[in-house]
Scaffold this motif. Structure first.
Motif, short mmCIF file in Angstrom:
data_model
loop_
_atom_site.label_atom_id
_atom_site.label_comp_id
_atom_site.label_asym_id
_atom_site.label_seq_id
_atom_site.Cartn_x
_atom_site.Cartn_y
_atom_site.Cartn_z
N VAL A 179 0.85 -1.18 0.00
CA VAL A 179 0.00 0.00 0.00
C VAL A 179 0.89 1.23 0.00
N SER A 180 0.57 2.15 -0.85
CA SER A 180 1.31 3.40 -0.91
C SER A 180 0.47 4.47 -0.20
N LYS A 181 1.10 5.14 0.77
CA LYS A 181 0.39 6.21 1.47
C LYS A 181 0.65 7.52 0.73
N ARG A 182 -0.41 8.11 0.28
CA ARG A 182 -0.28 9.42 -0.37
C ARG A 182 -1.05 10.43 0.46
N TYR A 183 -0.39 11.53 0.74
CA TYR A 183 -1.03 12.57 1.55
C TYR A 183 -1.52 13.68 0.74
#
Length: 100
Positions: A96-100
């Motif tokens: 999972v890539s966390k993008r803010y």
């Protein structure tokens, strides 16, 4: 044949494999025979349906054998199979890539 089997109460799926050659095929179906794999339904109702649908002189194949009564009142035998469950084990890696 498939359509008639699907009309049997309780049948949820079926596949009909045919060998129209003069030799045993890759699915181990004898020459000039067919194999019905049926999910659901009662054995006798399925056997009766296959008997009424199949052509004269055509052999049925399978691991379930059902006695049916022909139009002369004599017993005939129809074969078909039931599907076997196939259990598999799988491992998943979820990234999972966390993008803010």
């Amino acid at each position: 044949i498939k359509a008639d089997i699907l009309r049997v109460e309780g049948v949820t799926n079926t596949i009909v494999l045919e060998n129209d050659t003069l030799t045993l095929d890759a699915d181990n179906i004898p020459p000039k025979a067919f194999l019905c794999v049926v999910k659901g339904g009662l054995d006798q109702a399925i056997g009766d349906s296959i008997w009424l649908s199949k052509g004269a002189g055509i052999q049925t194949e399978g691991d379930t054998t059902i006695a049916v009564t022909n139009s002369n009142g004599d017993l005939e035998y129809v074969k078909f199979s039931r599907p076997s469950p196939l259990y598999i084990h799988m491992n998943f890696l979820l990234m999972v890539s966390k993008r803010y």
